[in-house]
Design a protein around this motif. Structure first.
Motif, PDB file in Angstrom:
ATOM      1  N   CYS A  91       1.187  -1.340  -0.108  1.00 60.18           N
ATOM      2  CA  CYS A  91      -0.560   0.301  -0.383  1.00 60.18           C
ATOM      3  C   CYS A  91       0.761   1.400   0.263  1.00 60.18           C
ATOM      4  O   CYS A  91       1.515   1.302   0.729  1.00 60.18           O
ATOM      5  N   LYS A  92       1.179   1.942  -0.975  1.00 58.76           N
ATOM      6  CA  LYS A  92       1.890   3.551  -1.276  1.00 58.76           C
ATOM      7  C   LYS A  92       0.336   4.215  -1.042  1.00 58.76           C
ATOM      8  O   LYS A  92      -0.509   3.988  -1.537  1.00 58.76           O
ATOM      9  N   GLU A  93       1.567   5.510  -0.661  1.00 56.25           N
ATOM     10  CA  GLU A  93       1.155   6.786  -0.733  1.00 56.25           C
ATOM     11  C   GLU A  93       1.198   7.957  -1.632  1.00 56.25           C
ATOM     12  O   GLU A  93       0.672   8.992  -2.151  1.00 56.25           O
ATOM     13  N   SER A  94       2.676   7.517  -2.413  1.00 50.15           N
ATOM     14  CA  SER A  94       2.886   8.522  -3.833  1.00 50.15           C
ATOM     15  C   SER A  94       3.803   7.326  -4.225  1.00 50.15           C
ATOM     16  O   SER A  94       4.555   7.313  -4.321  1.00 50.15           O
ATOM     17  N   PRO A  95       2.805   7.130  -5.799  1.00 50.74           N
ATOM     18  CA  PRO A  95       1.514   7.274  -5.731  1.00 50.74           C
ATOM     19  C   PRO A  95       0.102   6.680  -4.590  1.00 50.74           C
ATOM     20  O   PRO A  95       0.865   5.636  -4.278  1.00 50.74           O
ATOM     21  N   LEU A  96      -1.169   7.150  -4.912  1.00 57.42           N
ATOM     22  CA  LEU A  96      -1.960   6.358  -4.051  1.00 57.42           C
ATOM     23  C   LEU A  96      -2.543   4.624  -4.556  1.00 57.42           C
ATOM     24  O   LEU A  96      -2.883   4.961  -5.754  1.00 57.42           O
ATOM     25  N   GLU A  97      -1.948   4.259  -4.203  1.00 55.71           N
ATOM     26  CA  GLU A  97      -2.198   2.794  -5.007  1.00 55.71           C
ATOM     27  C   GLU A  97      -1.826   1.962  -4.044  1.00 55.71           C
ATOM     28  O   GLU A  97      -0.922   1.147  -3.298  1.00 55.71           O
ATOM     29  N   ILE A  98      -2.649   0.411  -4.079  1.00 57.00           N
ATOM     30  CA  ILE A  98      -2.592  -0.333  -4.107  1.00 57.00           C
ATOM     31  C   ILE A  98      -1.913  -1.610  -4.860  1.00 57.00           C
ATOM     32  O   ILE A  98      -2.617  -1.849  -5.740  1.00 57.00           O
ATOM     33  N   THR A  99      -0.872  -2.900  -4.980  1.00 57.33           N
ATOM     34  CA  THR A  99      -0.229  -3.385  -5.361  1.00 57.33           C
ATOM     35  C   THR A  99      -0.587  -5.189  -5.116  1.00 57.33           C
ATOM     36  O   THR A  99      -0.212  -5.313  -3.231  1.00 57.33           O
ATOM     37  N   TYR A 100      -1.318  -6.408  -5.778  1.00 57.08           N
ATOM     38  CA  TYR A 100      -0.737  -7.347  -5.674  1.00 57.08           C
ATOM     39  C   TYR A 100       0.524  -8.180  -5.872  1.00 57.08           C
ATOM     40  O   TYR A 100       0.734  -8.148  -6.824  1.00 57.08           O
ATOM     41  N   LEU A 101       1.329  -7.900  -4.465  1.00 53.21           N
ATOM     42  CA  LEU A 101       2.525  -8.510  -5.399  1.00 53.21           C
ATOM     43  C   LEU A 101       2.648  -9.999  -5.789  1.00 53.21           C
ATOM     44  O   LEU A 101       3.194 -10.243  -6.491  1.00 53.21           O
ATOM     45  N   PRO A 102       1.812 -11.146  -5.677  1.00 57.93           N
ATOM     46  CA  PRO A 102       2.111 -12.181  -6.246  1.00 57.93           C
ATOM     47  C   PRO A 102       1.651 -12.612  -7.714  1.00 57.93           C
ATOM     48  O   PRO A 102       2.227 -12.511  -8.683  1.00 57.93           O
ATOM     49  N   THR A 103       1.137 -11.115  -7.845  1.00 64.51           N
ATOM     50  CA  THR A 103       0.693 -11.074  -9.549  1.00 64.51           C
ATOM     51  C   THR A 103       0.482  -9.787 -10.187  1.00 64.51           C
ATOM     52  O   THR A 103       0.402  -9.433 -11.561  1.00 64.51           O
ATOM     53  N   GLY A 104       1.205  -9.030  -9.257  1.00 62.22           N
ATOM     54  CA  GLY A 104       1.395  -7.284  -9.812  1.00 62.22           C
ATOM     55  C   GLY A 104       0.022  -6.199 -10.132  1.00 62.22           C
ATOM     56  O   GLY A 104      -0.165  -5.370 -10.562  1.00 62.22           O
ATOM     57  N   GLN A 105      -1.014  -7.589  -9.822  1.00 62.55           N
ATOM     58  CA  GLN A 105      -2.212  -6.350  -9.867  1.00 62.55           C
ATOM     59  C   GLN A 105      -2.839  -4.853  -9.044  1.00 62.55           C
ATOM     60  O   GLN A 105      -2.182  -5.417  -8.251  1.00 62.55           O
ATOM     61  N   LYS A 106      -2.901  -3.854  -9.813  1.00 57.84           N
ATOM     62  CA  LYS A 106      -3.083  -3.248  -8.785  1.00 57.84           C
ATOM     63  C   LYS A 106      -4.912  -2.293  -8.429  1.00 57.84           C
ATOM     64  O   LYS A 106      -5.406  -2.508  -9.320  1.00 57.84           O
ATOM     65  N   ILE A 107      -4.781  -1.903  -7.110  1.00 57.88           N
ATOM     66  CA  ILE A 107      -5.757  -0.750  -7.096  1.00 57.88           C
ATOM     67  C   ILE A 107      -5.298   0.243  -7.638  1.00 57.88           C
ATOM     68  O   ILE A 107      -5.154   0.593  -6.321  1.00 57.88           O
ATOM     69  N   TYR A 108      -6.446   1.064  -8.317  1.00 60.16           N
ATOM     70  CA  TYR A 108      -5.916   2.890  -8.669  1.00 60.16           C
ATOM     71  C   TYR A 108      -6.990   3.304  -8.295  1.00 60.16           C
ATOM     72  O   TYR A 108      -7.565   3.227  -8.295  1.00 60.16           O
ATOM     73  N   PHE A 109      -6.479   5.089  -7.349  1.00 61.03           N
ATOM     74  CA  PHE A 109      -7.446   5.737  -7.220  1.00 61.03           C
ATOM     75  C   PHE A 109      -7.307   7.375  -7.639  1.00 61.03           C
ATOM     76  O   PHE A 109      -5.986   7.517  -8.579  1.00 61.03           O
ATOM     77  N   ARG A 110      -8.023   7.525  -8.333  1.00 59.06           N
ATOM     78  CA  ARG A 110      -8.368   8.649  -9.026  1.00 59.06           C
ATOM     79  C   ARG A 110      -9.935   9.413  -7.978  1.00 59.06           C
ATOM     80  O   ARG A 110     -10.375   9.369  -8.018  1.00 59.06           O
TER      81      ARG A 110
END
Length: 417
Positions: A91-110
């Motif tokens: 979970c990163k705040e810069s940029p704001l996003e969440i990554t599922y590490l095993p596959t690289g899938q992402k949750i983007y925030f806009r």
């Protein structure tokens, strides 16, 4: 070596959302009262299903980007922790996003305050197939939603599905959400209403609060308790529109003045700080900024207003808290002063503001929320009275304080009240 544990989603999530969890149509729309679990359930669903579907990515949207970190981002982090999968998500705040590490899938925030960033998302792994629009009532333009809808397009791999989830608090039945999703029958739409009664995790103190609301404020209970649609008549201010504008350009117009008002809150009510511009010749108020937070001490209020850049401005504050005003003045808000409340000051202030056209900048989402629902209290026959309802009124009161001295100014063609 890896370890695993079994979780019971039924025990984790509770009841009331079975249809929501299983639905695979295009639109899942949940109108929920306070404490109805809608956001918590949505966040748990997304984490579970991102793990389940390796090709899926999620876009999370609110009207303004700045509201995402403390709402949806925090809620999804909570869901990750509840499921015990913290080690698998970054979970990163810069940029704001969440990554599922095993596959690289992402949750983007806009945020819709930067529409280009919404429509130009390119994913690295899999496809963008899910969108979560939180606090959907903030989107007052159906055209803005249509733009979001179009961002979830194209074919998806076998086994995946495209879906848009909208969660929001009960809102005026004039809102486009009602007609588009609740007043129709479409197999591709799941539109449901939930409330606190399906929330097993509330304690007895929470339930007593709702019971007190049911007895003491039955009209508010129908909305905030039962999750019914909000007001459709008796609205106090009809004289407004949402429209972007340049604060710098409006401020440069001769005769335009800045106005600031402060309404105190703490545990149950937010502290509300209103920032506007006014022209008495054009009879126009421009609303350009706001502060709307609970649990702020006076020191925190000072820090917030200073951070916003308004510490040197003249601020008219609720006179019911002279000690707070004195403390804020000592902290550095040298020009803060108490409002001159008097007999019929609320109704007189409302009547004066009703003479003005109000233009609201889209970033003032809490102001838009309040002015859309600020209404006259109703009597036992369900007829509006001449007394404002004690709800959706924090920024409305702050605006009245800000306009207090201006209500008595001479304007061309008008008598001096």
């Amino acid at each position: 070596m890896t370890t695993s544990k079994r979780l019971s989603l039924k025990q984790l999530i509770g009841g009331g959302y079975n249809r929501f969890w299983k639905f695979r149509g295009r639109y899942r729309v949940v109108k929920g009262s306070r404490a109805s679990k809608k956001s918590a359930t949505a966040s748990l669903w997304y984490i579970v299903n991102l793990i389940k579907y390796p090709g899926a990515n999620l876009l999370v949207v609110r009207k303004t980007f700045r509201t995402l970190k403390d709402s949806c981002f925090a809620q999804l982090k909570w869901a990750i922790h509840q499921l015990g999968v913290d080690a698998y998500f970054l979970c990163k705040e810069s940029p704001l996003e969440i990554t599922y590490l095993p596959t690289g899938q992402k949750i983007y925030f806009r945020g819709l305050d930067d529409p280009l960033k919404v429509t130009s998302i390119a994913v690295d792994k899999g496809c963008l197939c899910w969108l979560w629009l939180e606090e959907g009532y903030e989107i007052t333009s159906e055209a803005d939603f249509d733009m979001l809808d179009e961002s979830i397009r194209g074919e998806v791999p076998e086994g995946l599905f495209k879906q848009i989830t909208i969660t929001f608090n009960p809102w005026s039945e004039r809102h486009w959400l009602k007609k588009k999703f609740f007043d129709c029958s479409d197999p591709d739409i799941l539109a449901m209403t939930t409330n606190y009664m399906c929330n097993e995790w509330l304690d007895e103190a929470d339930r007593r609060n709702f019971e007190r609301m049911r007895i003491n404020n039955p009209r508010r209970y129908k909305v905030a308790g039962e999750g019914n649609w909000g007001v459709a008549d008796g609205i106090i201010y009809e004289n407004w529109e949402e429209k972007p504008f340049s604060v710098r350009e409006v401020s440069a117009v001769p005769g335009v003045e800045s106005i600031f008002g402060l309404d105190f809150g703490y545990t149950n009510d937010p502290t509300a700080f209103f920032c506007g511009l006014v022209s008495h010749t054009e009879k126009t108020i421009w609303v350009f900024d706001e502060l709307y937070k609970k649990a702020l001490t006076n020191r925190m209020i000072f820090d917030e207003i200073t951070r916003m850049g308004y510490a040197k401005e003249k601020i008219i504050a609720d006179s019911a808290e002279p000690k707070s005003i004195a403390e804020l003045r000592e902290f550095g808000l040298r020009r803060i002063k108490a409002a001159n409340k008097g007999k019929d000051s609320v109704n007189n202030g409302i009547q004066k503001i009703q003479d003005y056209h109000i233009i609201v900048h889209p970033r003032c989402v809490n102001y838009l929320t309040e002015i859309s629902c600020y209404s006259w209290e109703k009597d036992k026959a369900d007829k509006p009275t001449n007394k404002p309802e004690d709800a959706n009124n924090h920024l409305m009161d702050a605006m009245r304080y800000a306009m207090e001295e201006h209500n008595f100014k001479l304007t061309p063609g008008r008598v001096n009240y």
